[in-house]
Design an enzyme around this catalytic site. Structure first.
Site, mmCIF file in Angstrom:
data_model
loop_
_atom_site.group_PDB
_atom_site.id
_atom_site.type_symbol
_atom_site.label_atom_id
_atom_site.label_comp_id
_atom_site.label_asym_id
_atom_site.label_seq_id
_atom_site.Cartn_x
_atom_site.Cartn_y
_atom_site.Cartn_z
ATOM 1 N N PRO A 1 0.823 -1.223 0.000
ATOM 2 C CA PRO A 1 0.000 0.000 0.000
ATOM 3 C C PRO A 1 0.853 1.268 0.000
ATOM 4 O O PRO A 1 0.366 2.334 -0.350
ATOM 5 C CB PRO A 1 -0.805 -0.096 1.303
ATOM 6 C CG PRO A 1 -0.653 -1.480 1.796
ATOM 7 C CD PRO A 1 0.585 -2.056 1.173
ATOM 8 N N GLU B 1 1.931 -8.137 8.311
ATOM 9 C CA GLU B 1 2.201 -6.695 8.377
ATOM 10 C C GLU B 1 3.080 -6.200 7.223
ATOM 11 O O GLU B 1 3.503 -5.051 7.206
ATOM 12 C CB GLU B 1 2.850 -6.332 9.720
ATOM 13 C CG GLU B 1 1.875 -6.317 10.887
ATOM 14 C CD GLU B 1 0.650 -5.429 10.644
ATOM 15 O OE1 GLU B 1 0.821 -4.271 10.229
ATOM 16 O OE2 GLU B 1 -0.476 -5.911 10.863
ATOM 17 N N ARG C 1 -4.221 -7.760 -20.969
ATOM 18 C CA ARG C 1 -5.171 -7.359 -22.010
ATOM 19 C C ARG C 1 -4.585 -6.340 -22.979
ATOM 20 O O ARG C 1 -5.176 -6.052 -24.009
ATOM 21 C CB ARG C 1 -6.498 -6.893 -21.399
ATOM 22 C CG ARG C 1 -6.448 -5.670 -20.551
ATOM 23 C CD ARG C 1 -7.672 -5.597 -19.656
ATOM 24 N NE ARG C 1 -8.935 -5.620 -20.392
ATOM 25 C CZ ARG C 1 -9.426 -4.616 -21.108
ATOM 26 N NH1 ARG C 1 -8.738 -3.497 -21.209
ATOM 27 N NH2 ARG C 1 -10.573 -4.731 -21.727
ATOM 28 N N ASP D 1 -10.524 2.201 -24.448
ATOM 29 C CA ASP D 1 -10.933 2.051 -23.046
ATOM 30 C C ASP D 1 -10.648 3.327 -22.253
ATOM 31 O O ASP D 1 -9.797 4.127 -22.653
ATOM 32 C CB ASP D 1 -10.151 0.902 -22.383
ATOM 33 C CG ASP D 1 -10.830 -0.439 -22.606
ATOM 34 O OD1 ASP D 1 -12.027 -0.463 -22.930
ATOM 35 O OD2 ASP D 1 -10.139 -1.466 -22.434
HETATM 36 N N1 SAM Z 1 1.202 -3.011 7.309
HETATM 37 C C1 SAM Z 1 1.114 -2.672 5.922
HETATM 38 C C2 SAM Z 1 0.848 -1.178 5.789
HETATM 39 O O1 SAM Z 1 0.237 -0.606 6.674
HETATM 40 O O2 SAM Z 1 1.219 -0.597 4.743
HETATM 41 C C3 SAM Z 1 -0.007 -3.439 5.250
HETATM 42 C C4 SAM Z 1 0.307 -4.872 5.034
HETATM 43 S S1 SAM Z 1 -0.982 -5.713 4.178
HETATM 44 C C5 SAM Z 1 -2.047 -6.192 5.505
HETATM 45 C C6 SAM Z 1 -0.246 -7.233 3.692
HETATM 46 C C7 SAM Z 1 0.210 -7.282 2.252
HETATM 47 O O3 SAM Z 1 -0.901 -7.093 1.392
HETATM 48 C C8 SAM Z 1 1.212 -6.244 1.808
HETATM 49 O O4 SAM Z 1 2.527 -6.640 2.132
HETATM 50 C C9 SAM Z 1 0.998 -6.165 0.315
HETATM 51 O O5 SAM Z 1 1.730 -7.136 -0.396
HETATM 52 C C10 SAM Z 1 -0.483 -6.476 0.179
HETATM 53 N N2 SAM Z 1 -1.315 -5.290 -0.027
HETATM 54 C C11 SAM Z 1 -2.298 -4.844 0.793
HETATM 55 N N3 SAM Z 1 -2.896 -3.761 0.305
HETATM 56 C C12 SAM Z 1 -2.279 -3.487 -0.872
HETATM 57 C C13 SAM Z 1 -2.445 -2.465 -1.857
HETATM 58 N N4 SAM Z 1 -3.336 -1.503 -1.708
HETATM 59 N N5 SAM Z 1 -1.644 -2.517 -2.954
HETATM 60 C C14 SAM Z 1 -0.720 -3.480 -3.100
HETATM 61 N N6 SAM Z 1 -0.517 -4.455 -2.182
HETATM 62 C C15 SAM Z 1 -1.279 -4.470 -1.098
#
Ligand code: SAM
Length: 220
Positions: free
Chosen positions: A87, A114, A151, A166
């Site tokens: 994220p 996490e 795609r 698109d």
């Molecule tokens: N503790 C992290 C933070 O607050 O940024 C969030 C970890 S999340 C629960 C677990 C995993 O989900 C991440 O390591 C990532 O690979 C994936 N993930 C969750 N949300 C994502 C997003 N919006 N974009 C890309 N990957 C995401």
């Protein structure tokens, strides 16, 4: 093009990839998808992929070494990128999808818990987020990116032109105009008569106008 996903749930996307355009693209050998179980690259008898964060705090963090070993094992193609899904990464866009579609290989690291040890950043080309929200794992983000990229690869879509018009393709703000199909009338919701006129110039004008309207509406 080859997609490699590093994950602790290598079967989680099976049913998705075995349907729709992804299945067809794999069958036509336009794309290849390889899942790599991070657990296979652990060396302890419990196959530990995670540990507690230094400095304290809730949850567990993916360890660095299994990811390092997994990446080393993957055969790298000429034009290849490694992407950490998080994220905290740069927002994924249609423009990014276009640039990935020119690669030979995209390696996607899906975290859980996490997240991953911050030193994984040293191993990757970039960090990408699919949006400003938090999911429990990187597998769905990986599937989102694969589908958006696949795609755009010539031959993947049934109709070559459909991806060209698109939303977000003509420019990053562009939104597609509203589309209708049969029946012409349902309840008191008729199809706009201009679309039935056969007048291509007027239809194009109507579509341009309504594409702009959609953009304005989205901004509100
Ligand atoms: N503790 C992290 C933070 O607050 O940024 C969030 C970890 S999340 C629960 C677990 C995993 O989900 C991440 O390591 C990532 O690979 C994936 N993930 C969750 N949300 C994502 C997003 N919006 N974009 C890309 N990957 C995401």
């Amino acid at each position: 093009m080859e997609f490699d996903i590093l994950t602790i749930f290598p079967n989680i996307l099976d049913s998705y990839f075995k349907e729709t355009i992804i299945k067809r693209a794999v069958k036509k050998r336009l794309i290849q998808i390889q899942m790599h179980n991070i657990r296979d690259f652990t060396v302890d008898k419990h196959h530990t992929v995670d540990d507690r964060p230094y400095g304290g705090g809730p949850g567990m963090i993916f360890k660095l070494e299994p990811i390092f070993r997994a990446l080393k094992k993957i055969n790298r193609r000429k034009k290849s990128k490694i992407v950490l899904l998080t994220p905290t990464g740069k927002q994924f866009t249609q423009q990014k999808a276009k640039s990935y579609a020119k690669l030979d290989q995209l390696i996607l690291i899906a975290g859980r818990y996490e997240g991953v040890d911050a030193r994984v950043e040293k191993l990757v080309s970039e960090k990408i987020s699919i949006g400003p929200y938090v999911l429990s794992g990187g597998e769905l983000p990986a599937a989102v990116i694969i589908e958006a990229v696949a795609r755009l690869i010539p031959g993947v879509l049934g109709h070559e032109d459909s991806a060209k018009s698109d939303s977000f393709t003509i420019n990053k703000e562009y939104l597609e105009y509203p589309q209708y199909t049969r029946p012409v009338k349902f309840k008191n919701w008729p199809v706009p008569t201009i679309l039935l006129s056969g007048n291509h110039k007027s239809i194009e004008l109507w579509r341009n106008k309504n594409s702009k309207k959609a953009r304005k509406k989205r901004k509100k």
